[in-house]
Design an enzyme around this catalytic site. Structure first.
Site, PDB file in Angstrom:
ATOM      1  N   GLU A   1      -5.568  -4.926  10.511  1.00  0.00           N
ATOM      2  CA  GLU A   1      -4.529  -3.924  10.739  1.00  0.00           C
ATOM      3  C   GLU A   1      -4.780  -3.221  12.064  1.00  0.00           C
ATOM      4  O   GLU A   1      -5.576  -2.272  12.136  1.00  0.00           O
ATOM      5  CB  GLU A   1      -4.543  -2.886   9.615  1.00  0.00           C
ATOM      6  CG  GLU A   1      -4.297  -3.484   8.242  1.00  0.00           C
ATOM      7  CD  GLU A   1      -3.704  -2.451   7.301  1.00  0.00           C
ATOM      8  OE1 GLU A   1      -2.626  -2.717   6.773  1.00  0.00           O
ATOM      9  OE2 GLU A   1      -4.290  -1.385   7.133  1.00  0.00           O
TER      10      GLU A   1
ATOM     11  N   SER B   1       3.151  -2.093  10.208  1.00  0.00           N
ATOM     12  CA  SER B   1       4.603  -2.106  10.408  1.00  0.00           C
ATOM     13  C   SER B   1       5.225  -3.483  10.181  1.00  0.00           C
ATOM     14  O   SER B   1       6.134  -3.901  10.907  1.00  0.00           O
ATOM     15  CB  SER B   1       4.971  -1.545  11.784  1.00  0.00           C
ATOM     16  OG  SER B   1       4.468  -0.235  11.923  1.00  0.00           O
TER      17      SER B   1
ATOM     18  N   HIS C   1      -9.254   1.079   4.792  1.00  0.00           N
ATOM     19  CA  HIS C   1      -7.995   1.273   5.506  1.00  0.00           C
ATOM     20  C   HIS C   1      -8.221   2.231   6.673  1.00  0.00           C
ATOM     21  O   HIS C   1      -9.021   3.163   6.575  1.00  0.00           O
ATOM     22  CB  HIS C   1      -6.920   1.823   4.554  1.00  0.00           C
ATOM     23  CG  HIS C   1      -5.556   1.779   5.170  1.00  0.00           C
ATOM     24  ND1 HIS C   1      -5.113   2.747   6.031  1.00  0.00           N
ATOM     25  CD2 HIS C   1      -4.559   0.870   5.070  1.00  0.00           C
ATOM     26  CE1 HIS C   1      -3.887   2.447   6.433  1.00  0.00           C
ATOM     27  NE2 HIS C   1      -3.528   1.302   5.868  1.00  0.00           N
TER      28      HIS C   1
ATOM     29  N   GLY D   1       2.947  -1.267   4.427  1.00  0.00           N
ATOM     30  CA  GLY D   1       2.985   0.185   4.265  1.00  0.00           C
ATOM     31  C   GLY D   1       4.381   0.644   3.854  1.00  0.00           C
ATOM     32  O   GLY D   1       4.834   0.397   2.734  1.00  0.00           O
ATOM     33  N   GLY D   2       5.088   1.292   4.771  1.00  0.00           N
ATOM     34  CA  GLY D   2       6.391   1.914   4.474  1.00  0.00           C
ATOM     35  C   GLY D   2       7.373   1.000   3.753  1.00  0.00           C
ATOM     36  O   GLY D   2       8.064   1.425   2.813  1.00  0.00           O
TER      37      GLY D   2
ATOM     38  N   ASN E   1       0.871  -1.181   0.000  1.00  0.00           N
ATOM     39  CA  ASN E   1       0.000   0.000   0.000  1.00  0.00           C
ATOM     40  C   ASN E   1       0.907   1.230   0.000  1.00  0.00           C
ATOM     41  O   ASN E   1       1.484   1.580   1.021  1.00  0.00           O
ATOM     42  CB  ASN E   1      -0.879  -0.050   1.255  1.00  0.00           C
ATOM     43  CG  ASN E   1      -1.727   1.189   1.412  1.00  0.00           C
ATOM     44  OD1 ASN E   1      -1.856   1.993   0.483  1.00  0.00           O
ATOM     45  ND2 ASN E   1      -2.310   1.352   2.590  1.00  0.00           N
ATOM     46  N   TRP E   2       1.013   1.862  -1.162  1.00  0.00           N
ATOM     47  CA  TRP E   2       1.961   2.984  -1.282  1.00  0.00           C
ATOM     48  C   TRP E   2       1.424   4.265  -0.657  1.00  0.00           C
ATOM     49  O   TRP E   2       2.158   5.237  -0.529  1.00  0.00           O
ATOM     50  CB  TRP E   2       2.298   3.232  -2.760  1.00  0.00           C
ATOM     51  CG  TRP E   2       3.086   2.148  -3.413  1.00  0.00           C
ATOM     52  CD1 TRP E   2       3.423   0.925  -2.906  1.00  0.00           C
ATOM     53  CD2 TRP E   2       3.668   2.192  -4.730  1.00  0.00           C
ATOM     54  NE1 TRP E   2       4.168   0.208  -3.819  1.00  0.00           N
ATOM     55  CE2 TRP E   2       4.318   0.967  -4.956  1.00  0.00           C
ATOM     56  CE3 TRP E   2       3.679   3.150  -5.746  1.00  0.00           C
ATOM     57  CZ2 TRP E   2       4.991   0.676  -6.142  1.00  0.00           C
ATOM     58  CZ3 TRP E   2       4.345   2.855  -6.935  1.00  0.00           C
ATOM     59  CH2 TRP E   2       4.995   1.631  -7.121  1.00  0.00           C
ATOM     60  N   LYS E   3       0.152   4.290  -0.330  1.00  0.00           N
ATOM     61  CA  LYS E   3      -0.468   5.502   0.257  1.00  0.00           C
ATOM     62  C   LYS E   3      -0.212   6.709  -0.647  1.00  0.00           C
ATOM     63  O   LYS E   3      -0.111   6.548  -1.857  1.00  0.00           O
ATOM     64  CB  LYS E   3       0.033   5.701   1.691  1.00  0.00           C
ATOM     65  CG  LYS E   3      -0.107   4.411   2.523  1.00  0.00           C
ATOM     66  CD  LYS E   3       0.151   4.583   3.981  1.00  0.00           C
ATOM     67  CE  LYS E   3      -0.028   3.248   4.696  1.00  0.00           C
ATOM     68  NZ  LYS E   3       0.134   3.338   6.144  1.00  0.00           N
TER      69      LYS E   3
ATOM     70  N   GLY F   1       2.096   2.750  10.930  1.00  0.00           N
ATOM     71  CA  GLY F   1       2.921   3.949  10.815  1.00  0.00           C
ATOM     72  C   GLY F   1       3.541   4.370  12.142  1.00  0.00           C
ATOM     73  O   GLY F   1       4.048   5.476  12.278  1.00  0.00           O
TER      74      GLY F   1
ATOM     75  N   GLU G   1      -6.652   4.675   7.748  1.00  0.00           N
ATOM     76  CA  GLU G   1      -6.456   6.106   7.442  1.00  0.00           C
ATOM     77  C   GLU G   1      -7.694   6.671   6.743  1.00  0.00           C
ATOM     78  O   GLU G   1      -8.039   7.836   6.921  1.00  0.00           O
ATOM     79  CB  GLU G   1      -5.190   6.282   6.590  1.00  0.00           C
ATOM     80  CG  GLU G   1      -3.943   6.039   7.431  1.00  0.00           C
ATOM     81  CD  GLU G   1      -2.762   5.475   6.679  1.00  0.00           C
ATOM     82  OE1 GLU G   1      -2.752   5.492   5.440  1.00  0.00           O
ATOM     83  OE2 GLU G   1      -1.836   4.984   7.353  1.00  0.00           O
TER      84      GLU G   1
HETATM   85  C1  3PY Z   1       1.108   0.041   7.394  1.00  0.00           C
HETATM   86  O1  3PY Z   1       1.701  -0.988   7.679  1.00  0.00           O
HETATM   87  O2  3PY Z   1       1.542   1.165   7.706  1.00  0.00           O
HETATM   88  C2  3PY Z   1      -0.141  -0.005   6.658  1.00  0.00           C
HETATM   89  O3  3PY Z   1      -0.966   0.879   6.807  1.00  0.00           O
HETATM   90  C3  3PY Z   1      -0.392  -1.053   5.680  1.00  0.00           C
HETATM   91  O4  3PY Z   1      -1.549  -0.811   4.969  1.00  0.00           O
END
Ligand code: 3PY
Length: 249
Positions: free
Chosen positions: A166, A212, A94, A233-234, A9-11, A172, A96
């Site tokens: 999640e 994470s 998600h 994520g990151g 997930n590149w956000k 994050g 966020e």
């Molecule tokens: C994370 O691991 O930061 C996520 O939000 C994955 O979607």
């Protein structure tokens, strides 16, 4: 049988040229696991990403969509728009989106219906916040998030649904649920599915862990019997790290 999946997930990261460069890096990696691999770039880069990955086994997916087919929803993107640029899978719910864009179980139920009507596969995200975990209500919260948004569906719909647990306190923040905490919750989610739809649906639905997840912890998390992969994520923004996770099975 359910599949192992690793989805990045590149956000809101990477403009077009950064997207092209990360995709080129991803294409040069070697996959040594059986995991299905997906990446979710920004809406503006989905078409080019799909073109760039046409000859690869990496699927390009979307991070969100609106529930309406079209109309006066300034700034929004519909399921058919995603399909028109080659997208077949969409992430919904998600944390966020829930936190910053007021998405609720009710609006997510509508998005789920719109995605399925358009034959899109869904990665449906949910998870408790830190206060829920501290008050030991995480299972009740997760059960309500799943049932409110998904339990109006029939069993057949779950062929097109992947679940992603999640824990919000691990997104994050650098905090990760321990592999045991992840396994306990995934087993609870599978039991919740079995109670409603029976063992076939429960055993054939992939349940991903997100929060994470990184090269250093993926192997142990993925070794748990009810963890079928990760929503990353990151660490998905670096091709070496992402493929270290893909190959952690
Ligand atoms: C994370 O691991 O930061 C996520 O939000 C994955 O979607």
């Amino acid at each position: 049988m359910r599949k192992n999946i690793v989805a990045g997930n590149w956000k809101m990261n990477n403009d077009l040229s950064q997207t092209e460069s990360l995709l080129a890096d991803l294409k040069s990696q070697t996959k040594s696991s059986d995991a299905e691999v997906m990446v979710a770039p920004a809406f503006t880069n989905l078409y080019q990403a799909n073109e760039a990955l046409k000859s690869s086994s990496i699927e390009v997916i979307a991070q969100n969509m609106h529930f309406a087919e079209n109309g006066a929803y300034t700034g929004e993107i519909s399921a058919s728009m995603l399909k028109s640029v080659g997208v077949k899978t969409v992430i919904l719910g998600h944390s966020e989106r829930r936190e910053y864009f007021n998405e609720t179980d009710a609006s997510l139920a509508k998005k789920v219906d719109a995605a399925l009507t358009n034959n899109l596969r869904i990665i449906f995200c949910f998870g408790e916040v830190l206060a829920d975990r501290k008050s030991n209500t995480q299972e009740a919260i997760v059960e309500s998030q799943i049932s409110n948004a998904l339990f109006h569906l029939d069993a057949d719909a779950f062929k097109n649904i992947v679940l992603a647990y999640e824990p919000v306190w691990a997104i994050g923040t650098g905090e990760t649920a321990s592999p045991e905490q992840a396994q306990d919750m995934h087993a609870f989610i599978r039991k919740t599915l079995a109670d409603k739809y029976g063992n076939d649906v429960a055993n054939n639905t992939s349940i991903l862990y997100g929060g994470s997840c990184k090269p250093g912890n993926a192997k142990e998390i993925f070794s748990k019997p009810d963890v079928d992969g990760g929503l990353i994520g990151g660490a998905a923004l670096n091709a070496d790290d992402f493929f270290a996770i893909v190959n952690a099975f």
